[in-house]
Design a protein around this motif. Structure first.
Motif, mmCIF file in Angstrom:
data_model
loop_
_atom_site.group_PDB
_atom_site.id
_atom_site.type_symbol
_atom_site.label_atom_id
_atom_site.label_comp_id
_atom_site.label_asym_id
_atom_site.label_seq_id
_atom_site.Cartn_x
_atom_site.Cartn_y
_atom_site.Cartn_z
ATOM 1 N N THR A 27 0.836 -1.037 -0.035
ATOM 2 C CA THR A 27 0.017 0.043 -0.199
ATOM 3 C C THR A 27 1.056 1.445 0.006
ATOM 4 O OG1 THR A 27 -1.690 -1.181 1.194
ATOM 5 C CG2 THR A 27 -1.706 1.342 1.104
ATOM 6 N N VAL A 28 0.732 1.971 -1.126
ATOM 7 C CA VAL A 28 1.633 2.975 -1.203
ATOM 8 C C VAL A 28 0.785 4.270 -0.935
ATOM 9 C CG1 VAL A 28 2.738 4.707 -2.707
ATOM 10 C CG2 VAL A 28 3.154 2.244 -2.908
ATOM 11 N N VAL A 29 1.179 5.275 0.318
ATOM 12 C CA VAL A 29 0.427 6.228 0.842
ATOM 13 C C VAL A 29 0.943 7.659 -0.189
ATOM 14 C CG1 VAL A 29 -0.092 7.697 2.794
ATOM 15 C CG2 VAL A 29 0.129 5.278 3.027
ATOM 16 N N TRP A 30 -0.266 8.254 -0.636
ATOM 17 C CA TRP A 30 0.039 9.126 -1.420
ATOM 18 C C TRP A 30 -0.489 10.539 -1.109
ATOM 19 C CZ3 TRP A 30 0.815 9.286 -7.176
ATOM 20 C CH2 TRP A 30 0.300 10.583 -7.906
ATOM 21 N N TRP A 31 0.464 11.576 -1.010
ATOM 22 C CA TRP A 31 -0.599 13.026 -0.919
ATOM 23 C C TRP A 31 -0.234 13.785 -2.104
ATOM 24 C CZ3 TRP A 31 1.546 14.907 4.582
ATOM 25 C CH2 TRP A 31 1.327 14.134 5.704
ATOM 26 N N ASP A 32 -1.069 14.546 -2.448
ATOM 27 C CA ASP A 32 -1.081 15.573 -3.306
ATOM 28 C C ASP A 32 -1.602 16.915 -3.140
ATOM 29 O OD1 ASP A 32 -3.839 15.658 -4.599
ATOM 30 O OD2 ASP A 32 -3.459 13.768 -5.446
ATOM 31 N N PHE A 33 -1.477 18.006 -3.961
ATOM 32 C CA PHE A 33 -2.148 19.228 -3.716
ATOM 33 C C PHE A 33 -3.159 19.548 -4.886
ATOM 34 C CE2 PHE A 33 2.307 19.823 -5.048
ATOM 35 C CZ PHE A 33 1.975 20.132 -6.187
ATOM 36 N N LEU A 34 -3.677 18.608 -5.727
ATOM 37 C CA LEU A 34 -4.284 18.849 -7.128
ATOM 38 C C LEU A 34 -5.781 18.723 -6.797
ATOM 39 C CD1 LEU A 34 -2.272 16.291 -8.826
ATOM 40 C CD2 LEU A 34 -1.862 18.765 -9.048
ATOM 41 N N ALA A 35 -6.413 19.879 -7.236
ATOM 42 C CA ALA A 35 -7.743 20.246 -7.021
ATOM 43 C C ALA A 35 -8.260 20.655 -8.348
ATOM 44 C CB ALA A 35 -8.053 21.516 -6.101
ATOM 45 N N GLY A 36 -9.648 20.596 -8.458
ATOM 46 C CA GLY A 36 -10.376 21.194 -9.929
ATOM 47 C C GLY A 36 -10.064 20.035 -10.811
ATOM 48 N N GLY A 37 -9.915 20.454 -12.267
ATOM 49 C CA GLY A 37 -9.607 19.516 -13.080
ATOM 50 C C GLY A 37 -8.351 18.775 -12.954
ATOM 51 N N ASP A 38 -7.390 19.115 -12.414
ATOM 52 C CA ASP A 38 -6.231 18.397 -12.273
ATOM 53 C C ASP A 38 -6.482 17.255 -11.064
ATOM 54 O OD1 ASP A 38 -4.514 20.003 -13.928
ATOM 55 O OD2 ASP A 38 -3.597 21.030 -12.336
ATOM 56 N N VAL A 40 -9.245 15.855 -10.630
ATOM 57 C CA VAL A 40 -10.293 14.890 -11.122
ATOM 58 C C VAL A 40 -9.322 13.739 -12.158
ATOM 59 C CG1 VAL A 40 -11.913 14.379 -12.929
ATOM 60 C CG2 VAL A 40 -12.189 16.290 -11.301
ATOM 61 N N ARG A 41 -8.396 14.717 -12.819
ATOM 62 C CA ARG A 41 -7.436 13.698 -13.793
ATOM 63 C C ARG A 41 -6.634 13.008 -13.060
ATOM 64 N NH1 ARG A 41 -8.653 18.149 -16.903
ATOM 65 N NH2 ARG A 41 -9.313 17.753 -19.143
ATOM 66 N N MET A 42 -6.256 13.270 -11.956
ATOM 67 C CA MET A 42 -5.040 12.571 -11.115
ATOM 68 C C MET A 42 -6.067 11.632 -10.325
ATOM 69 S SD MET A 42 -2.142 11.780 -10.332
ATOM 70 C CE MET A 42 -1.144 13.140 -10.940
ATOM 71 N N LYS A 43 -6.974 11.575 -9.913
ATOM 72 C CA LYS A 43 -7.705 10.551 -9.260
ATOM 73 C C LYS A 43 -8.055 9.647 -10.300
ATOM 74 C CE LYS A 43 -11.635 9.473 -6.466
ATOM 75 N NZ LYS A 43 -12.006 8.306 -7.226
ATOM 76 N N ALA A 44 -8.192 9.781 -11.454
ATOM 77 C CA ALA A 44 -8.602 8.634 -12.683
ATOM 78 C C ALA A 44 -7.475 7.849 -12.860
ATOM 79 C CB ALA A 44 -9.189 9.516 -13.769
#
Length: 425
Positions: A27-38, A40-44
């Motif tokens: 399990t790789v624990v991941w943090w990002d700061f990406l909101a909005g369209g960014d 959505v794309r990163m979650k995909a």
């Protein structure tokens, strides 16, 4: 008895196999700061990775608030060994992160284990991922300042070539003539650009003059009088556009965006992250024909402000090194880069060469029309004062942006910015 022993042996073997599989899962624990369209794309992308690696590696993602809250939380969490396994980061802020001990080195061996090296990426991003020759990040994209244009307005003015691309904009005289031509008495402007973002254009024009912003061995920020003069010249350029009425003196981001999308400005200078905004409006039939290209070369050489989203591995003080976890993290990084064509849908330029040079990206418009700025990018200088939510940004806001509106003299603003930043070293 023999049958019983045999059954027990089979059960034992099965249990051992299940235990082995469970142990192999990471399990790789991941943090990002990406909101909005960014975001959505990163979650995909994360969902796609998890589906493809089911039973092997699972990304457990969390999105935190962009800017100071993210960087502060990552720094404090890593210091006590409670940071994530992987995080997104801006390469411009890398020196500060290294100085604070937040990031772990990513070695050549780490890269090679998943088929990556410096040569896998744009030269500018690969260099920005290192501090004093040591790599602390893996580039994911390059984002930077570009020129959006209204194809209908330029077409009527005879300023499009056969491919629908702008022509005759390079050179200060040509570009300023275009700004003047599209500025009319009925409230239309040649250029729309938020006042608060003008520093990015000023830094681009500074780069087009070949200026040096920071050199630790030569005296710090703007180390020579020539560098200060180049900054003043770049600032004066934007001020002249304001003084001549070719662009509004004061305008916030939403208003600047609306000014362009409503057809009240021929050009819009902003980062490539606005591409999805225009794409969505056009898809709904609510926008004219538009395009985007690299910034015109107004001085000596092409250059545009740029930064990169990248992947980093927090140092996580006190935690023992886990080779299997490191291997899983590197697999995540490599997979994201090799599948970054979808990320380019957000307007970003893939830093990974194979994707940026692919037919898929070549067919992506207007992204491939401005992708050349990846090779002429000017990143923030290598100093702990640089990057998002850092003192360099405050200096731009305190000195240069006001100088574009006449609140400060450009020459004075350039010297004051130099002195202010050097006093913080």
């Amino acid at each position: 008895m023999n049958k019983t022993i045999k059954r027990l042996a089979l059960v034992s073997t099965a249990l051992m196999a299940l235990t082995s599989v469970a142990a192999a899962q990471q399990t790789v624990v991941w943090w990002d700061f990406l909101a909005g369209g960014d975001g959505v794309r990163m979650k995909a992308l994360i969902d796609a990775f998890n589906e493809e690696h089911a039973g092997e590696i699972t990304i457990e993602g969390t999105t935190l608030e962009w800017g100071t809250p993210f960087y502060t939380k990552l720094q404090t969490s890593a210091a006590i060994g409670e940071g994530p396994d992987i995080a997104t980061y801006h390469l411009s802020r890398m020196p500060l992160a290294v100085d604070s001990g937040t990031l772990a080195e990513i070695s050549d061996e780490d890269m090679a284990s998943v088929g990556l090296s410096d040569d896998s990426f744009t030269a500018a991003a690969a260099q920005a991922a290192k501090v004093d020759g040591t790599r602390y990040g893996v580039p994911f994209d390059q984002h930077g300042l570009i020129l959006y244009y209204n194809k209908e307005m330029l077409g009527e003015a005879g300023m499009l070539d056969e491919g629908g691309m702008p022509k005759g904009l390079d050179g200060m005289e040509n570009f300023e003539a275009a700004l003047a031509q599209f500025t009319t008495d009925d409230g239309k402007y040649g250029l729309s650009m938020p006042t608060g973002d003008r520093y990015r254009a000023v830094y681009s024009f500074f780069g087009q003059q070949g200026g040096t912003m920071f050199d630790a061995e030569a005296g710090g920020f703007f180390p020579t009088d020539d560098d200060v003069n180049k900054l003043a010249t770049a600032t004066e350029t934007m001020k002249r556009w304001v003084d001549n009425g070719w662009t509004p003196a004061q305008i916030e981001s939403p208003a600047a965006l609306a000014q362009f999308t409503s057809g009240q400005a021929a050009f819009f200078i902003m980062g490539n992250w606005e591409v999805p905004t225009f794409t969505d409006l056009a898809a709904k039939g609510e926008l004219f024909e538009w395009g985007a290209v690299e910034l015109p070369v107004l001085f000596d050489q092409p250059a545009a402000w740029s930064d990169s989203h990248a992947f980093v591995i927090p140092a996580n003080g006190g935690k023992e090194n886990d080779p299997e976890k490191r291997a899983a993290v590197m697999e995540v990084i490599a997979w994201m880069d090799k599948n970054s064509l979808d990320w380019a849908g957000a307007g970003h330029i893939p830093a990974y060469n194979e994707v940026r040079e692919s037919e898929g990206f070549a067919s992506m418009k207007p992204q491939s029309d401005y992708a050349g700025f990846a090779d002429t990018a000017v990143f923030d200088p290598r100093t702990v004062l640089a990057g998002p939510a850092a003192p360099l940004g405050d200096a731009w806001s305190n000195f240069i942006n006001p100088a574009t509106t006449g609140e400060l003299d450009p020459a004075d603003a350039a010297m004051e910015m130099r002195d202010d930043l050097n006093s913080q070293l």
